[in-house]
Scaffold this active site. Structure first.
Site, short mmCIF file in Angstrom:
data_model
loop_
_atom_site.label_atom_id
_atom_site.label_comp_id
_atom_site.label_asym_id
_atom_site.label_seq_id
_atom_site.Cartn_x
_atom_site.Cartn_y
_atom_site.Cartn_z
N GLY A 92 0.86 -1.12 0.23
CA GLY A 92 -0.11 -0.05 -0.07
C GLY A 92 0.92 1.37 -0.17
O GLY A 92 1.73 1.38 0.71
N ARG A 118 1.14 -5.29 -5.25
CA ARG A 118 1.43 -6.40 -4.66
C ARG A 118 1.44 -7.63 -5.50
O ARG A 118 0.70 -8.07 -6.44
CB ARG A 118 0.08 -6.53 -3.69
CG ARG A 118 0.12 -5.45 -2.57
CD ARG A 118 -1.21 -5.57 -1.58
NE ARG A 118 -1.16 -4.84 -0.73
CZ ARG A 118 -1.87 -3.76 -0.35
NH1 ARG A 118 -2.97 -3.60 -1.31
NH2 ARG A 118 -1.86 -2.93 0.61
N ASP A 126 5.41 -4.80 5.97
CA ASP A 126 5.95 -6.29 6.17
C ASP A 126 5.93 -7.20 5.01
O ASP A 126 6.91 -7.77 4.92
CB ASP A 126 5.35 -6.80 7.40
CG ASP A 126 3.77 -6.99 7.35
OD1 ASP A 126 3.03 -6.40 6.05
OD2 ASP A 126 3.09 -7.53 8.27
N THR A 136 4.22 2.69 5.69
CA THR A 136 2.86 2.21 5.49
C THR A 136 2.02 3.10 6.63
O THR A 136 2.39 3.47 7.81
CB THR A 136 2.57 0.85 6.28
OG1 THR A 136 1.28 0.54 6.52
CG2 THR A 136 3.50 0.47 7.29
N ASP A 163 -0.13 2.25 8.33
CA ASP A 163 -0.67 1.37 9.60
C ASP A 163 -0.08 1.53 10.83
O ASP A 163 -0.29 1.28 11.94
CB ASP A 163 -1.00 0.13 9.15
CG ASP A 163 -1.89 -0.03 8.03
OD1 ASP A 163 -2.70 0.69 7.58
OD2 ASP A 163 -1.64 -1.21 7.35
N ASP A 205 2.22 -0.59 11.72
CA ASP A 205 2.02 -1.85 12.20
C ASP A 205 3.38 -2.52 12.29
O ASP A 205 3.32 -3.83 12.03
CB ASP A 205 1.03 -2.48 11.57
CG ASP A 205 1.18 -2.76 10.17
OD1 ASP A 205 2.14 -2.17 9.60
OD2 ASP A 205 0.49 -3.64 9.68
N ARG A 227 -5.26 -1.91 8.94
CA ARG A 227 -5.16 -3.21 8.92
C ARG A 227 -5.71 -3.87 10.38
O ARG A 227 -6.82 -3.35 10.94
CB ARG A 227 -4.01 -3.78 8.29
CG ARG A 227 -4.02 -4.97 7.68
CD ARG A 227 -2.75 -5.45 6.89
NE ARG A 227 -2.34 -4.50 5.82
CZ ARG A 227 -2.94 -4.89 4.51
NH1 ARG A 227 -3.61 -5.93 4.38
NH2 ARG A 227 -2.58 -4.07 3.41
O1 F6P Z 1 -1.76 -1.02 4.74
C1 F6P Z 1 -2.57 0.00 4.33
C2 F6P Z 1 -3.76 -0.21 4.09
O2 F6P Z 1 -4.31 1.16 3.55
C3 F6P Z 1 -4.53 -0.68 5.18
O3 F6P Z 1 -4.78 0.17 6.29
C4 F6P Z 1 -5.79 -1.31 4.65
O4 F6P Z 1 -6.22 -2.33 5.29
C5 F6P Z 1 -5.08 -1.82 3.08
O5 F6P Z 1 -3.98 -1.09 3.04
C6 F6P Z 1 -6.13 -1.64 1.95
O6 F6P Z 1 -5.62 -2.11 1.01
P1 F6P Z 1 -5.99 -1.94 -0.61
O7 F6P Z 1 -5.39 -0.60 -1.01
O8 F6P Z 1 -5.43 -2.91 -1.23
O9 F6P Z 1 -7.32 -1.65 -0.66
#
Ligand code: F6P
Length: 354
Positions: free
Chosen positions: A14, A75, A106, A128, A130, A132, A174
């Site tokens: 992300g 990804r 991660d 990130t 998050d 995390d 997340r």
């Molecule tokens: O890891 C960053 C994040 O924005 C999280 O907070 C969220 O759960 C996820 O990515 C959303 O992913 P995507 O952009 O694939 O919808």
């Protein structure tokens, strides 16, 4: 020690505001040190596909202030296969890339470990929204995302005050409740509902009913997406039903990931980008740069991933047994300190908001 002549830089997972500032710092410091920089586009997938362009100092101009990532991100499922990793290694050989700086969360670090083990040294930079990543106190993007959330919730509060409503807001993160907890403090929310700490809803409801009797018009409740799909909407209905206060639900979603990075994220990203280059050209590999106690330090990426697993309770017995006791003690302390900090923030929220 082999001299590094050319390094690659990529962003993966992300996106997070501040990634561009990190790319800029990596590029500029590497060039200053006489090391060429190859921008790898679309994360690890770009490494597999050879989606690569040489970066000069002007290629990273005017990006320190921009959200997103100029190298784009992806990804990559293919990179998780041995064949994908092998293709990525071959691309590095083809472009004479001696090492790669990987910017992300991660998942990005797991890729960096695989690539290092396959012969291409990597250094990770934690980015990130998050927050995390257990090994660092703060990740790039976290501060900007929180400021965006605060800005949006302040707007909701205006209308909540006019209509005497409660607003339930689901924020990202997340499985981690960091964004929820800190923004809850910053907007004066009644509570933050996160996975890490159970919420006593009888207490929250009583507090709201009492506060309403004493004249409080608007209420804010922040919930983390880690509580699960649809949880926020159900919480909204439950609060309205039990308190009798009209309640609305909002989810800022990916708006939280965009926007111009804050000063704090720009500085952190710049420091981490520079540290990553220093580490790589000094022959260190498989490291992640971290902020600990106001200093930029580094840690073995594998250890950093074990800390994340300890934090998320996903570590296996075999992995636990493979960690020397003194190291495990330090890792558990990092995890315990993070949780204690969250409990402390939660305690503050409960005691100063009515
Ligand atoms: O890891 C960053 C994040 O924005 C999280 O907070 C969220 O759960 C996820 O990515 C959303 O992913 P995507 O952009 O694939 O919808």
């Amino acid at each position: 020690m082999a001299k590094f002549k050319r390094i690659g830089v990529l962003t993966s997972g992300g996106d997070a505001p501040g990634m561009n500032a990190a790319i800029r710092a990596v590029t500029r410091l590497a060039l200053y040190k006489g090391v060429e920089v190859m921008g790898i586009y679309n994360g690890y997938q770009g490494l597999i596909d050879g989606d690569i362009k040489k970066l000069g100092p002007r290629d990273v101009s005017y990006i320190i202030n921009r959200g997103g990532t100029m190298l784009y991100t992806a990804r990559s499922a293919e990179f998780r296969t041995p064949e994908g990793i092998q293709k990525a290694v071959e691309t590095c050989h083809k472009y004479d890339i001696d090492g790669v700086i990987t910017i992300g969360g991660d998942g990005t670090f797991r890729g960096a470990v695989d690539l290092t083990n396959a012969g291409v040294p990597c250094i990770g930079i934690p980015a990130t929204i998050d927050n995390d990543i257990g090994s660092t106190e703060i990740t790039i993007g976290f501060d900007t995302a929180m400021n965006t959330v605060v800005d949006l919730i302040d707007k909701l509060r205006d209308t909540g005050e006019s209509h005497a409503r409660c607003n339930v807001i689901e924020v990202m993160g997340r499985d981690a409740g960091d964004i929820a907890l800190q923004t809850a403090i910053a907007v004066g929310a009644v509570t933050a509902v996160i996975r890490e700490i159970p919420t006593d809803f009888d207490h929250v409801v009583d507090k709201m009913i009492e506060a309403r009797k004493n004249g409080k018009r608007n209420f804010l409740i922040i919930t983390s997406e880690g509580m699960g799909e649809g949880y926020g909407e159900e919480l909204c209905a439950m609060i309205e039903q039990r308190t009798g206060i009209e309640t609305r639900f909002a989810r800022p979603a990916h708006i939280q990931r965009g926007g111009s990075p804050t000063l704090r994220d720009r500085v952190l990203a710049t420091q981490m980008g520079c540290a990553a280059v220093e580490n790589l050209v000094n022959g260190q590999m498989k490291q992640v740069v971290c902020l600990r106690g106001n200093s930029i330090v580094s840690m073995d990426i594998h250890d950093a991933l074990m800390i994340d697993k300890l934090m998320k309770n996903t570590i296996t017995q075999e992995e636990l047994d493979s960690i020397p006791p003194n190291k495990l003690y330090d890792m558990k302390k990092i995890v315990a300190d993070k949780l204690a900090y969250k409990q402390y923030l939660n305690y503050i929220i409960d005691h100063i908001t009515l």
